[in-house]
Design a protein around this motif. Structure first.
Motif, short mmCIF file in Angstrom:
data_model
loop_
_atom_site.label_atom_id
_atom_site.label_comp_id
_atom_site.label_asym_id
_atom_site.label_seq_id
_atom_site.Cartn_x
_atom_site.Cartn_y
_atom_site.Cartn_z
N GLN A 178 0.81 -1.22 0.00
CA GLN A 178 0.00 0.00 0.00
C GLN A 178 0.85 1.27 0.00
O GLN A 178 0.35 2.34 0.36
N ARG A 179 2.12 1.20 -0.41
CA ARG A 179 3.03 2.32 -0.21
C ARG A 179 2.56 3.60 -0.90
O ARG A 179 2.69 4.69 -0.33
N ARG A 180 1.99 3.50 -2.08
CA ARG A 180 1.55 4.71 -2.77
C ARG A 180 0.30 5.28 -2.11
O ARG A 180 0.15 6.51 -2.00
N VAL A 181 -0.58 4.43 -1.66
CA VAL A 181 -1.79 4.88 -0.96
C VAL A 181 -1.44 5.52 0.37
O VAL A 181 -1.97 6.57 0.75
N VAL A 182 -0.52 4.87 1.11
CA VAL A 182 -0.09 5.40 2.41
C VAL A 182 0.54 6.78 2.24
O VAL A 182 0.27 7.71 3.01
N ALA A 183 1.38 6.93 1.23
CA ALA A 183 2.04 8.21 1.00
C ALA A 183 1.02 9.31 0.71
O ALA A 183 1.08 10.41 1.27
N GLU A 184 0.06 9.01 -0.15
CA GLU A 184 -0.96 10.01 -0.48
C GLU A 184 -1.78 10.39 0.74
O GLU A 184 -2.06 11.56 0.99
N ARG A 194 -3.85 22.74 2.06
CA ARG A 194 -4.41 21.82 1.07
C ARG A 194 -3.79 22.04 -0.31
O ARG A 194 -3.55 21.09 -1.05
N GLU A 195 -3.49 23.29 -0.63
CA GLU A 195 -2.98 23.60 -1.97
C GLU A 195 -1.57 23.04 -2.20
O GLU A 195 -1.09 23.03 -3.34
N ASP A 196 -0.90 22.59 -1.16
CA ASP A 196 0.44 22.01 -1.31
C ASP A 196 0.41 20.53 -1.69
O ASP A 196 1.46 19.97 -2.03
N ARG A 197 -0.76 19.90 -1.61
CA ARG A 197 -0.79 18.44 -1.77
C ARG A 197 -0.24 17.98 -3.12
O ARG A 197 0.54 17.03 -3.18
N THR A 198 -0.63 18.64 -4.19
CA THR A 198 -0.21 18.18 -5.52
C THR A 198 1.30 18.25 -5.68
O THR A 198 1.93 17.30 -6.16
N ARG A 199 1.92 19.35 -5.25
CA ARG A 199 3.36 19.49 -5.44
C ARG A 199 4.15 18.53 -4.55
O ARG A 199 5.31 18.23 -4.84
N PHE A 200 3.54 18.03 -3.48
CA PHE A 200 4.20 17.02 -2.67
C PHE A 200 3.91 15.62 -3.19
O PHE A 200 4.81 14.78 -3.26
N GLN A 201 2.68 15.36 -3.56
CA GLN A 201 2.30 14.01 -3.98
C GLN A 201 2.96 13.60 -5.29
O GLN A 201 3.37 12.44 -5.44
N PRO A 203 6.00 14.27 -6.90
CA PRO A 203 7.35 13.68 -6.87
C PRO A 203 7.41 12.37 -6.09
O PRO A 203 8.13 11.44 -6.47
N ALA A 204 6.65 12.29 -5.00
CA ALA A 204 6.66 11.06 -4.21
C ALA A 204 6.05 9.91 -5.00
O ALA A 204 6.61 8.80 -5.03
N ASP A 205 4.92 10.14 -5.64
CA ASP A 205 4.28 9.07 -6.40
C ASP A 205 5.11 8.67 -7.61
O ASP A 205 5.18 7.49 -7.96
N HIS A 206 5.76 9.65 -8.24
CA HIS A 206 6.64 9.33 -9.37
C HIS A 206 7.77 8.41 -8.92
O HIS A 206 8.11 7.44 -9.60
N ALA A 207 8.36 8.72 -7.77
CA ALA A 207 9.44 7.87 -7.25
C ALA A 207 8.93 6.47 -6.93
O ALA A 207 9.55 5.47 -7.32
N LEU A 208 7.80 6.38 -6.25
CA LEU A 208 7.28 5.07 -5.85
C LEU A 208 6.84 4.25 -7.06
O LEU A 208 6.95 3.03 -7.07
N ALA A 209 6.35 4.92 -8.10
CA ALA A 209 5.94 4.21 -9.32
C ALA A 209 7.14 3.71 -10.12
O ALA A 209 6.98 2.86 -11.00
N ASN A 210 8.32 4.24 -9.81
CA ASN A 210 9.52 3.88 -10.56
C ASN A 210 10.57 3.20 -9.67
O ASN A 210 11.77 3.39 -9.87
N GLY A 211 10.09 2.43 -8.71
CA GLY A 211 10.98 1.62 -7.90
C GLY A 211 11.45 2.24 -6.61
O GLY A 211 12.31 1.69 -5.93
#
Length: 300
Positions: A178-184, A194-201, A203-211
């Motif tokens: 669940q690593r990508r769900v937990v991070a989000e 709230r407006e910061d969520r996209t700029r944080f999510q 890069p994190a999701d890109h990293a998790l999606a790529n190993g």
């Protein structure tokens, strides 16, 4: 070697082919440590050295703005610790105090740095305190964020972290699946705006999606073994500053001054607009504080 650490190693070793295609960064280096190879971005330069460590699920890429603010005056190193970002954990790395401290000191050795400011947040702050206990001459200043006293952190863990995550092996399996769900979900709770969520999510999701790695369960379990009176946690007299994000809902009931159990002389500055990541949510404030520590005689 614990079964939990070996499990994390095997789970993330399977993602190595994806990590090999990670986007390159300027000044990227790999440093061998007792816990595995660590990915480091090095701005270079001859200024005083600052080692910054992202608090997962944040990764080196989140630090572009802060590095830009600091690099003209400072040699900035940003390192994904083993188990986070693209630094895969070794099979023996258990995320306990001494192990994390030894990684920080090994990074300084590998980078040829005798003395540095350590910029660390949340549980990584305890690794910094432990490193300063082991080698105080290597630490010019501890610049911490969202790191309370260990007793307060243990209370926070019981309140915030679901019990299954705290159970060895089960926690690692759930966390990995669940690593990508937990991070989000964590960004929704931890960020002050709230407006910061996209700029944080992103890069994190890109990293998790790529190993990328996110060994949150292992860090939680490693810190569960740390006692508030552990000698590695002091009290010590290394110069220290704590930036505390007042808008971090997860720490609503945490007393920032509890850190004085380990760092009696720590200076505490509350950052009202920031949540769990004052170094990133309020990069201009963080940079100003850091530069004032390094260049105290200059007019602001």
């Amino acid at each position: 070697m614990s079964l939990a650490s070996r499990l994390d190693h095997r789970l993330y070793a399977r993602l190595a082919p994806r990590r090999a295609t990670a986007d390159p960064l300027p000044g990227l280096r790999w440093i061998d440590t007792p816990a595995g190879r660590v990915r480091v971005q090095d701005s270079g330069g001859s200024g005083p050295a600052v080692l910054l460590v992202p608090d997962g699920p944040c990764v080196i890429e989140h630090y572009a703005d802060l590095v830009k603010r600091l690099a003209p005056r400072v040699r900035v190193l940003v390192a994904d610790l083993p188990g986070f970002g693209f630094s895969a954990p070794g099979p023996r790395y258990d995320h306990q105090l001494r192990a994390g401290a030894e990684v920080l000191l090994a990074l300084l050795d590998g980078l040829g740095i005798e003395r540095a400011v350590l910029g660390l947040s949340c549980v990584n702050g305890y690794y910094g305190i432990a490193a300063a206990s082991l080698a105080p001459q290597r630490v010019a200043h501890l610049l911490l964020a969202q790191t309370p006293g260990m007793a307060a952190m243990r209370d926070w863990t019981r309140r915030i972290v679901p019990r299954p995550i705290r159970i060895p092996l089960l926690g690692q399996l759930i966390n990995f699946a669940q690593r990508r769900v937990v991070a989000e979900g964590w960004y929704k709770v931890a960020l002050g705006r709230r407006e910061d969520r996209t700029r944080f999510q992103q890069p994190a999701d890109h990293a998790l999606a790529n190993g990328g790695c996110y060994c949150f369960a292992s860090v939680v379990q490693g810190m569960q073994r740390a006692r508030p009176d552990d000698p590695l946690l002091g009290p010590i007299a290394v110069p220290a500053t704590l930036l505390w994000g007042e808008s971090d809902r997860s720490h609503r009931h945490t007393d920032a001054s509890s850190l004085r159990a380990h760092l009696p002389e720590v200076a505490i500055r509350v950052v009202e607009q920031a949540g769990h990541f004052p170094d990133l949510e309020a990069a201009e404030v963080y940079a100003a504080v850091l530069l004032k520590l390094l260049f105290p005689d200059e007019a602001t």
